[in-house]
Design a protein around this motif. Structure first.
Motif, PDB file in Angstrom:
ATOM      1  N   ALA A 133     -68.639  17.849  18.794  1.00 33.91           N
ATOM      2  CA  ALA A 133     -68.346  19.036  17.993  1.00 33.91           C
ATOM      3  C   ALA A 133     -67.118  19.764  18.516  1.00 33.91           C
ATOM      4  CB  ALA A 133     -69.554  19.970  17.989  1.00 33.91           C
ATOM      5  N   ALA A 134     -66.897  19.681  19.834  1.00 37.81           N
ATOM      6  CA  ALA A 134     -65.734  20.333  20.446  1.00 37.81           C
ATOM      7  C   ALA A 134     -64.510  19.430  20.449  1.00 37.81           C
ATOM      8  CB  ALA A 134     -66.071  20.752  21.878  1.00 37.81           C
ATOM      9  N   ARG A 135     -64.623  18.260  19.794  1.00 38.76           N
ATOM     10  CA  ARG A 135     -63.541  17.283  19.727  1.00 38.76           C
ATOM     11  C   ARG A 135     -63.093  16.841  21.135  1.00 38.76           C
ATOM     12  NH1 ARG A 135     -58.778  19.063  16.929  1.00 38.76           N
ATOM     13  NH2 ARG A 135     -58.296  16.849  16.726  1.00 38.76           N
ATOM     14  N   THR A 136     -64.085  16.656  21.990  1.00 37.84           N
ATOM     15  CA  THR A 136     -63.870  16.159  23.346  1.00 37.84           C
ATOM     16  C   THR A 136     -64.586  14.824  23.486  1.00 37.84           C
ATOM     17  OG1 THR A 136     -63.729  18.391  24.272  1.00 37.84           O
ATOM     18  CG2 THR A 136     -64.285  16.626  25.793  1.00 37.84           C
ATOM     19  N   LEU A 137     -63.978  13.887  24.157  1.00 36.77           N
ATOM     20  CA  LEU A 137     -64.626  12.595  24.336  1.00 36.77           C
ATOM     21  C   LEU A 137     -65.968  12.771  25.043  1.00 36.77           C
ATOM     22  CD1 LEU A 137     -61.605  10.376  25.451  1.00 36.77           C
ATOM     23  CD2 LEU A 137     -62.846  10.248  23.286  1.00 36.77           C
ATOM     24  N   PRO A 138     -67.055  12.301  24.433  1.00 40.24           N
ATOM     25  CA  PRO A 138     -68.385  12.549  24.990  1.00 40.24           C
ATOM     26  C   PRO A 138     -68.802  11.521  26.047  1.00 40.24           C
ATOM     27  CG  PRO A 138     -68.599  11.458  22.883  1.00 40.24           C
ATOM     28  CD  PRO A 138     -67.115  11.669  23.102  1.00 40.24           C
ATOM     29  N   ILE A 139     -67.893  11.213  26.948  1.00 42.82           N
ATOM     30  CA  ILE A 139     -68.161  10.185  27.955  1.00 42.82           C
ATOM     31  C   ILE A 139     -69.232  10.636  28.939  1.00 42.82           C
ATOM     32  CG2 ILE A 139     -67.160   8.805  29.806  1.00 42.82           C
ATOM     33  CD1 ILE A 139     -66.240   7.997  27.060  1.00 42.82           C
ATOM     34  N   ARG A 140     -69.221  11.902  29.305  1.00 47.35           N
ATOM     35  CA  ARG A 140     -70.160  12.389  30.314  1.00 47.35           C
ATOM     36  C   ARG A 140     -71.606  12.181  29.874  1.00 47.35           C
ATOM     37  NH1 ARG A 140     -69.628  18.632  31.542  1.00 47.35           N
ATOM     38  NH2 ARG A 140     -69.907  18.534  29.275  1.00 47.35           N
ATOM     39  N   GLY A 141     -71.935  12.612  28.651  1.00 41.26           N
ATOM     40  CA  GLY A 141     -73.290  12.428  28.144  1.00 41.26           C
ATOM     41  C   GLY A 141     -73.628  10.963  27.949  1.00 41.26           C
ATOM     42  N   ASP A 142     -72.653  10.188  27.483  1.00 44.13           N
ATOM     43  CA  ASP A 142     -72.849   8.752  27.291  1.00 44.13           C
ATOM     44  C   ASP A 142     -73.179   8.086  28.628  1.00 44.13           C
ATOM     45  OD1 ASP A 142     -72.919   6.325  25.958  1.00 44.13           O
ATOM     46  OD2 ASP A 142     -70.753   6.020  26.073  1.00 44.13           O
ATOM     47  N   ARG A 143     -72.424   8.449  29.654  1.00 47.77           N
ATOM     48  CA  ARG A 143     -72.660   7.880  30.992  1.00 47.77           C
ATOM     49  C   ARG A 143     -74.034   8.273  31.513  1.00 47.77           C
ATOM     50  NH1 ARG A 143     -71.860   8.928  36.559  1.00 47.77           N
ATOM     51  NH2 ARG A 143     -70.795   7.232  37.676  1.00 47.77           N
ATOM     52  N   ASN A 144     -74.386   9.550  31.363  1.00 48.05           N
ATOM     53  CA  ASN A 144     -75.694  10.012  31.825  1.00 48.05           C
ATOM     54  C   ASN A 144     -76.827   9.255  31.136  1.00 48.05           C
ATOM     55  OD1 ASN A 144     -74.483  11.883  33.501  1.00 48.05           O
ATOM     56  ND2 ASN A 144     -74.713  13.594  32.071  1.00 48.05           N
ATOM     57  N   PHE A 145     -76.650   8.995  29.845  1.00 49.07           N
ATOM     58  CA  PHE A 145     -77.670   8.279  29.077  1.00 49.07           C
ATOM     59  C   PHE A 145     -77.925   6.890  29.650  1.00 49.07           C
ATOM     60  CE2 PHE A 145     -78.883   5.357  25.683  1.00 49.07           C
ATOM     61  CZ  PHE A 145     -79.934   6.025  25.071  1.00 49.07           C
ATOM     62  N   HIS A 146     -76.863   6.120  29.794  1.00 48.61           N
ATOM     63  CA  HIS A 146     -77.029   4.728  30.238  1.00 48.61           C
ATOM     64  C   HIS A 146     -77.473   4.636  31.696  1.00 48.61           C
ATOM     65  CE1 HIS A 146     -75.681   2.633  26.618  1.00 48.61           C
ATOM     66  NE2 HIS A 146     -74.857   3.646  26.446  1.00 48.61           N
ATOM     67  N   LEU A 147     -76.962   5.544  32.525  1.00 48.96           N
ATOM     68  CA  LEU A 147     -77.371   5.500  33.929  1.00 48.96           C
ATOM     69  C   LEU A 147     -78.813   5.981  34.115  1.00 48.96           C
ATOM     70  CD1 LEU A 147     -74.388   4.899  34.340  1.00 48.96           C
ATOM     71  CD2 LEU A 147     -74.381   6.512  36.237  1.00 48.96           C
ATOM     72  N   ARG A 148     -79.244   6.923  33.278  1.00 50.80           N
ATOM     73  CA  ARG A 148     -80.632   7.392  33.396  1.00 50.80           C
ATOM     74  C   ARG A 148     -81.603   6.282  33.033  1.00 50.80           C
ATOM     75  NH1 ARG A 148     -84.722   8.387  34.882  1.00 50.80           N
ATOM     76  NH2 ARG A 148     -86.014  10.286  34.745  1.00 50.80           N
ATOM     77  N   ILE A 149     -81.273   5.478  32.046  1.00 50.35           N
ATOM     78  CA  ILE A 149     -82.127   4.337  31.708  1.00 50.35           C
ATOM     79  C   ILE A 149     -82.166   3.347  32.865  1.00 50.35           C
ATOM     80  CG2 ILE A 149     -82.276   2.285  30.223  1.00 50.35           C
ATOM     81  CD1 ILE A 149     -81.416   4.071  27.897  1.00 50.35           C
TER      82      ILE A 149
END
Length: 239
Positions: A131-147
């Motif tokens: 929504a802020a037009r920022t690359l959402p890499i941080r959340g994406d990384r957290n998702f895959h690493l948490r799994i």
């Protein structure tokens, strides 16, 4: 003269080296166009994904530029940047697909009560960045690493971390600049949510299938035809 160790070269590097030699020899002059990606694949007897990775490597080195409507244009005879022996972005996705699908199934068997809330938080983080037009890499990384963390296996977590963080390299960054858009990131969030729902139901096969589908779609998005970004679609990095 002592023997030197022989290092196997990745296929995309072999393709890039051959194209670079043709440019440097004058076969393709500065200002001229290379054959289309599909034609290069046919002429060289290789897959289009391998050609895609080779072209991205040449673009990172400053030898070519992919111009929508004009094709692949040679812009210099000599590289302006050295490129280490990085893994190709598309082969990284395939490696992740082999590993992370099973990790999703393992996560679906987990009794960790914090797992699903943590995954949902990572999705909210991605949506906020989009929504802020920022690359959402941080959340994406957290998702895959948490799994991966749910496996309680530190070597597997280390492997997933290393593979994901390849996104920070120049090849993946350049590939993303061509193909990652607000619409594709929203698709990725929806695919992530399907994984979370399967994990929440403690359904290992559904989690495995959902993760496989997500990474397959990721590969397809990076393998699509070259398209032009628009100001309203391209998430901006804060880096």
């Amino acid at each position: 003269m002592p023997f030197q160790p022989i290092e196997p070269r990745r296929l995309y590097r072999q393709i890039a080296d051959q194209l670079r030699q043709l440019i440097q020899s004058g076969e393709f002059a500065v200002g001229s166009r290379l054959p289309a990606e599909r034609d290069l694949a046919l002429k060289m007897g290789v897959s289009r994904p391998s050609v895609r990775e080779a072209l991205i490597a040449l673009e990172v080195q400053g030898l070519i530029e992919v111009r929508v409507g004009s094709g692949i244009v040679v812009i210099a005879r000599e590289p302006v940047r050295r490129l280490d022996n990085a893994h190709g972005p598309l082969e990284i996705i395939r490696a992740r697909q082999l590993i992370e699908c099973e990790l999703a199934a393992v996560a679906a068997r987990s009794e960790d009560s914090t797992l699903v809330p943590d995954l949902e938080e990572s999705l909210r983080e991605m949506e906020s960045d989009i929504a802020a037009r920022t690359l959402p890499i941080r959340g994406d990384r957290n998702f895959h690493l948490r799994i991966a963390q749910a496996s309680d296996n530190s070597p597997l977590l280390a492997v997933v971390t290393q593979l994901f963080d390849e996104r920070n390299g120049p090849l993946f960054a350049r590939l993303g600049s061509h193909f990652e858009r607000e619409t594709t990131w929203k698709q990725a969030v929806a695919e992530h949510r399907a994984v979370v729902k399967a994990i929440e139901r403690h359904d290992p096969q559904a989690a495995r299938t959902a993760m496989s589908s997500h990474l397959e779609h990721s590969h397809e998005r990076f393998s699509a035809g070259w398209t032009a970004p628009t100001e309203t679609e391209t998430p901006k990095s804060t880096a």
